[in-house]
Design an enzyme around this catalytic site. Structure first.
Site, mmCIF file in Angstrom:
data_model
loop_
_atom_site.group_PDB
_atom_site.id
_atom_site.type_symbol
_atom_site.label_atom_id
_atom_site.label_comp_id
_atom_site.label_asym_id
_atom_site.label_seq_id
_atom_site.Cartn_x
_atom_site.Cartn_y
_atom_site.Cartn_z
ATOM 1 N N GLY A 94 2.912 -1.066 4.271
ATOM 2 C CA GLY A 94 2.971 0.347 3.889
ATOM 3 C C GLY A 94 4.414 0.758 3.623
ATOM 4 N N GLY A 95 5.042 1.323 4.633
ATOM 5 C CA GLY A 95 6.396 1.891 4.497
ATOM 6 C C GLY A 95 7.399 0.975 3.803
ATOM 7 N N GLU B 80 -5.411 -4.758 10.735
ATOM 8 C CA GLU B 80 -4.333 -3.800 10.967
ATOM 9 C C GLU B 80 -4.612 -3.023 12.256
ATOM 10 O OE1 GLU B 80 -2.267 -2.531 7.135
ATOM 11 O OE2 GLU B 80 -4.169 -1.513 7.074
ATOM 12 N N GLY C 218 2.642 2.180 10.885
ATOM 13 C CA GLY C 218 3.661 3.223 10.770
ATOM 14 C C GLY C 218 4.389 3.545 12.057
ATOM 15 N N ASN D 269 0.869 -1.183 0.000
ATOM 16 C CA ASN D 269 0.000 0.000 0.000
ATOM 17 C C ASN D 269 0.905 1.232 0.000
ATOM 18 O OD1 ASN D 269 -1.767 2.083 0.574
ATOM 19 N ND2 ASN D 269 -2.262 1.386 2.659
ATOM 20 N N TRP D 270 0.984 1.869 -1.161
ATOM 21 C CA TRP D 270 1.913 3.000 -1.299
ATOM 22 C C TRP D 270 1.370 4.284 -0.657
ATOM 23 C CZ3 TRP D 270 4.107 2.765 -7.055
ATOM 24 C CH2 TRP D 270 4.865 1.608 -7.193
ATOM 25 N N LYS D 271 0.110 4.289 -0.252
ATOM 26 C CA LYS D 271 -0.524 5.494 0.346
ATOM 27 C C LYS D 271 -0.263 6.699 -0.570
ATOM 28 C CE LYS D 271 -0.101 3.267 4.798
ATOM 29 N NZ LYS D 271 0.014 3.388 6.237
ATOM 30 N N HIS E 130 -9.556 1.466 5.056
ATOM 31 C CA HIS E 130 -8.249 1.607 5.719
ATOM 32 C C HIS E 130 -8.386 2.594 6.884
ATOM 33 C CE1 HIS E 130 -4.106 2.707 6.487
ATOM 34 N NE2 HIS E 130 -3.768 1.570 5.902
ATOM 35 N N SER F 267 3.430 -2.123 10.360
ATOM 36 C CA SER F 267 4.882 -2.178 10.613
ATOM 37 C C SER F 267 5.527 -3.514 10.233
ATOM 38 C CB SER F 267 5.186 -1.825 12.077
ATOM 39 O OG SER F 267 4.833 -0.475 12.327
HETATM 40 P P1 PGA Z 1 2.895 0.305 7.614
HETATM 41 O O1 PGA Z 1 1.442 0.544 6.998
HETATM 42 O O2 PGA Z 1 3.424 -0.981 7.027
HETATM 43 O O3 PGA Z 1 3.693 1.507 7.165
HETATM 44 O O4 PGA Z 1 2.751 0.216 9.086
HETATM 45 C C1 PGA Z 1 0.556 -0.538 6.826
HETATM 46 C C2 PGA Z 1 -0.771 -0.042 6.281
HETATM 47 O O5 PGA Z 1 -1.236 1.033 6.702
HETATM 48 O O6 PGA Z 1 -1.390 -0.688 5.418
#
Ligand code: PGA
Length: 261
Positions: free
Chosen positions: A240-241, A175, A181, A13-15, A102, A219
């Site tokens: 995400g990250g 999640e 994050g 998920n590149w947000k 999300h 994370s």
């Molecule tokens: P994260 O994000 O891996 O940066 O914690 C996960 C997400 O929000 O899907």
């Protein structure tokens, strides 16, 4: 409890990243160049809407699927909905799946249950698969309210029209909001307990619905993914990250699928 065999997923998920189209194309190119041929599951990228078409183009003839991060709540396929993209528009440009609910959408856009139900229905009606995101806040977690909160968030599935015709088009992503994050992750045993509970709750709605893969997100990185992948209760990860740097994402995905073998 008997474990149902489900498909395995690694979803990036590149947000709202990266900052330019050139960077998004380069990231897609780097990921396409990785040899994912032998993986026993699905890899999917979810770029921002702005970069979606280019990433879909880059990923032609690759094993990597591309989806979007949201669809409009309105069942109108076009119209006066500033800032929205309809599920039909997403499907027409080649998106295969969409995230719905999300925690960042729930928090920053106050998405209501009614809107989430409408988004799921619009997506399914237009052939998009749905990754329904659920998760408790730190306050809920500390008050031991996680399972209640998750069941409430899942209960909207009872309201989704025509869900029974689309049961292979649903993924649940658990999640914890406090893990997104932050670098904090729950113990794998806690995630397993939650996933088992999600599975049991889905069974009460529809036995086939309980076959939906259940992913963990929050994370996840190349170093901790193996512990999650070892669990039979964890069918994938939503990242995400750690999905924003191609070699880190590659190492995460390869570790995940190698552990699942
Ligand atoms: P994260 O994000 O891996 O940066 O914690 C996960 C997400 O929000 O899907």
């Amino acid at each position: 409890m008997q474990k149902v065999i489900k498909s395995n997923w690694v979803i990036g998920n590149w947000k709202s990243n990266p900052s330019s189209l050139t960077q998004a194309k380069n990231l897609a190119k780097e990921i396409k160049a990785i040899d994912f041929d032998k993986i026993n599951g699905q890899i999917m990228l979810m770029p921002t809407n702005l970069h979606l078409t280019s990433v879909i183009d880059e990923m032609q003839n690759s094993k990597v699927l591309v989806g979007c991060q949201d669809v409009s709540f309105t069942s109108d396929t076009i119209g006066a909905y500033t800032g929205d993209c309809s599920a039909e528009q997403m499907q027409a440009i080649g998106a295969k799946w969409t995230l719905v609910g999300h925690s960042e959408r729930r928090t920053y856009h106050q998405e209501s249950e009614k809107q989430l139900i409408a988004k799921i229905e619009n997506a399914l009606k237009n052939g998009l698969g749905v990754v329904l995101c659920i998760g408790e806040t730190l306050e809920h977690y500390e008050k031991n309210q996680t399972l209640n909160v998750l069941q409430k968030q899942l209960s909207i599935l009872k309201e989704v029209q025509k869900l029974e015709n689309n049961l292979d088009k649903l993924i649940i992503a658990y999640e914890p909001v406090w893990a997104i994050g932050t670098g904090k992750v729950p113990q794998v045993a806690e995630v397993e307990n939650v996933h088992q509970n999600i599975h049991e709750y889905l069974l009460t709605i529809n036995a086939n619905l309980a076959k939906s893969p259940i992913l963990y997100g929050g994370s996840v990185n190349a170093d901790n993914v193996e512990t999650f992948a070892k669990s039979d209760w964890i069918d994938g990860v939503l990242v995400g990250g750690a999905s924003l740097v191609a070699d880190k994402f590659a190492s995460l995905a390869k570790t995940f699928f190698a552990t699942k073998k």
